[in-house]
Design an enzyme around this catalytic site. Structure first.
Site, PDB file in Angstrom:
ATOM      1  N   MET A   1       0.808  -1.381   0.047  1.00  0.00           N
ATOM      2  CA  MET A   1      -0.105  -0.103  -0.174  1.00  0.00           C
ATOM      3  C   MET A   1       0.857   1.334  -0.161  1.00  0.00           C
ATOM      4  SD  MET A   1      -3.613  -0.952   2.109  1.00  0.00           S
ATOM      5  CE  MET A   1      -2.949  -0.539   3.673  1.00  0.00           C
ATOM      6  N   GLY A   2       2.272   1.204  -0.401  1.00  0.00           N
ATOM      7  CA  GLY A   2       2.965   2.199  -0.334  1.00  0.00           C
ATOM      8  C   GLY A   2       3.503   2.511   0.856  1.00  0.00           C
ATOM      9  N   TYR A   3       4.107   3.848   1.032  1.00  0.00           N
ATOM     10  CA  TYR A   3       4.858   4.372   2.105  1.00  0.00           C
ATOM     11  C   TYR A   3       5.915   3.258   2.643  1.00  0.00           C
ATOM     12  CZ  TYR A   3       5.955   8.336   4.921  1.00  0.00           C
ATOM     13  OH  TYR A   3       6.494   9.537   5.368  1.00  0.00           O
TER      14      TYR A   3
ATOM     15  N   HIS B   1       9.186   0.950   3.408  1.00  0.00           N
ATOM     16  CA  HIS B   1      10.117   1.307   4.376  1.00  0.00           C
ATOM     17  C   HIS B   1      11.188   0.018   4.165  1.00  0.00           C
ATOM     18  CE1 HIS B   1       7.953  -2.122   6.346  1.00  0.00           C
ATOM     19  NE2 HIS B   1       6.915  -1.317   6.471  1.00  0.00           N
TER      20      HIS B   1
ATOM     21  N   HIS C   1       9.677  -3.562   3.369  1.00  0.00           N
ATOM     22  CA  HIS C   1       9.318  -3.732   1.930  1.00  0.00           C
ATOM     23  C   HIS C   1      10.177  -3.948   1.237  1.00  0.00           C
ATOM     24  CE1 HIS C   1       5.526  -1.072   3.325  1.00  0.00           C
ATOM     25  NE2 HIS C   1       5.091  -2.105   2.928  1.00  0.00           N
TER      26      HIS C   1
ATOM     27  N   ASP D   1       2.404  -9.163   8.867  1.00  0.00           N
ATOM     28  CA  ASP D   1       0.997  -9.299   8.923  1.00  0.00           C
ATOM     29  C   ASP D   1       0.927 -10.732   8.762  1.00  0.00           C
ATOM     30  OD1 ASP D   1       0.317  -6.583   8.593  1.00  0.00           O
ATOM     31  OD2 ASP D   1       1.908  -6.700   6.826  1.00  0.00           O
TER      32      ASP D   1
ATOM     33  N   ARG E   1       2.811   2.628   9.628  1.00  0.00           N
ATOM     34  CA  ARG E   1       2.068   3.371  10.620  1.00  0.00           C
ATOM     35  C   ARG E   1       2.876   3.991  11.665  1.00  0.00           C
ATOM     36  NH1 ARG E   1      -2.403  -0.354   9.221  1.00  0.00           N
ATOM     37  NH2 ARG E   1      -4.184   1.082   8.181  1.00  0.00           N
TER      38      ARG E   1
HETATM   39  O1  PAF Z   1      -0.011  -5.432   3.543  1.00  0.00           O
HETATM   40  C1  PAF Z   1      -0.526  -4.791   2.732  1.00  0.00           C
HETATM   41  O2  PAF Z   1       0.155  -3.652   2.432  1.00  0.00           O
HETATM   42  C2  PAF Z   1      -1.971  -4.854   2.219  1.00  0.00           C
HETATM   43  O3  PAF Z   1      -2.610  -5.259   2.920  1.00  0.00           O
HETATM   44  C3  PAF Z   1      -1.890  -5.315   0.895  1.00  0.00           C
HETATM   45  C4  PAF Z   1      -1.361  -7.058   0.905  1.00  0.00           C
HETATM   46  C5  PAF Z   1      -0.969  -5.059  -0.276  1.00  0.00           C
HETATM   47  C6  PAF Z   1      -3.139  -5.479   0.185  1.00  0.00           C
HETATM   48  O4  PAF Z   1      -3.860  -4.267   0.191  1.00  0.00           O
END
Ligand code: PAF
Length: 282
Positions: free
Chosen positions: A30-32, A34, A37, A150, A187
């Protein structure tokens, strides 16, 4: 690195890459971005010939009182970070292209979506499973990369892939942490300095649990009680849940066996942080 905002253009590029025999990896975000990612992107770079990073703040996974409107967005910064980590292509579709009509078809994840975080985030995992299945259908990657932070999302996506026969290999990447142990999250920027100073207690409590497990403790109640006490010493921490569950089904485990997921969610003001560890993992 290319930026692609249209579904049809992304499809053309991926079809061309596949017909050249290339392995395609998708990193949904979902971007932003770090460093967490970036570790997903780096692994995709090692495994695949074409690395696609999707950046889409998915409205249907946010509840009415959640932070959809204020969720941090910065495509320029994300593009640079994705490029530095080895991405070839960013897919950042507008909401109107992903949801041209109100979505009638959804992916329901039943039992696995209603427990843990799902209890206080009604409909969240239905929104996640739905957008991830859309991204899978759009990009049709060979592999897709998700973070272990997650853990509930990861377990649900693995199960969805199995149940719905997506021909995609899910790759799970370890949690990236700050130096003081706090799990990296987009966040974390919401935390005040005082909340940020107390937040590492989440990781400290997980380490304590790991120590108890190593010393032979197998009772979930005992482990959770010790963690609650430890987190409770921090005045700004408000525990949402601490649970030990089966790593695949996410259903509660009372006496720990070989491998169980210890997951927690704790609020600091309006910011809800999650973290986890797998006890008994090899
Ligand atoms: O983990 C996330 O950033 C989101 O839940 C995902 C998997 C990109 C789905 O919107």
């Amino acid at each position: 690195m290319e930026l692609c905002q249209q579904i049809s253009v992304l499809r053309q590029k991926i079809t061309a890459a596949k017909s050249d025999g290339k392995q395609v990896g998708l990193v949904p975000t979902m971007g932003y971005l770090h460093a967490g990612h970036q570790s997903l992107i780096q692994q995709a770079r090692l495994d695949c010939d074409l690395v696609v990073v999707s950046i889409f703040v998915n409205p249907i996974q946010f509840g009415p009182n959640e932070d959809y409107a204020t969720y941090p967005r910065d495509l320029e910064r994300d593009s640079q970070m994705a490029y530095a980590a080895g991405a070839d292509l960013i897919f950042a579709p507008p909401v109107a292209d992903m949801y041209p009509k109100p979505n009638l078809a959804h992916v329901e994840v039943d039992l696995m979506g209603n427990c843990l975080c799902g209890r206080s985030r009604q409909g969240h995992f239905r929104g996640v499973a739905t957008v991830v299945s859309k991204l899978f259908n759009i990009a049709q990657p060979h592999k897709a990369y998700f973070g272990k932070k997650d853990a509930q999302q990861l377990a649900i996506i693995k199960r969805m892939v199995e149940d719905l026969n997506f021909p995609i290999h899910i790759v799970a990447i370890p949690i990236a942490r700050e130096q003081d142990g706090l799990a990296m999250s987009s966040r974390n920027i919401y935390l005040s300095p005082a909340q940020r100073a107390q937040a590492p207690v989440l990781h400290q409590a997980l380490v304590k649990a790991q120590e108890m497990f190593t010393l032979g403790e197998r009772s979930s109640i005992q482990i959770i009680a010790a963690m609650k006490q430890m987190i409770g010493y921090q005045s700004l921490a408000d525990i949402d849940y601490i649970e030990i569950v089966d790593t695949e089904t996410l259903q509660p485990v009372e006496i720990l066996d070989n491998s169980s997921l210890l997951a927690l969610a704790v609020r600091f003001g309006k910011t809800r942080l999650i973290d986890n560890i797998t006890l008994g993992e090899d």
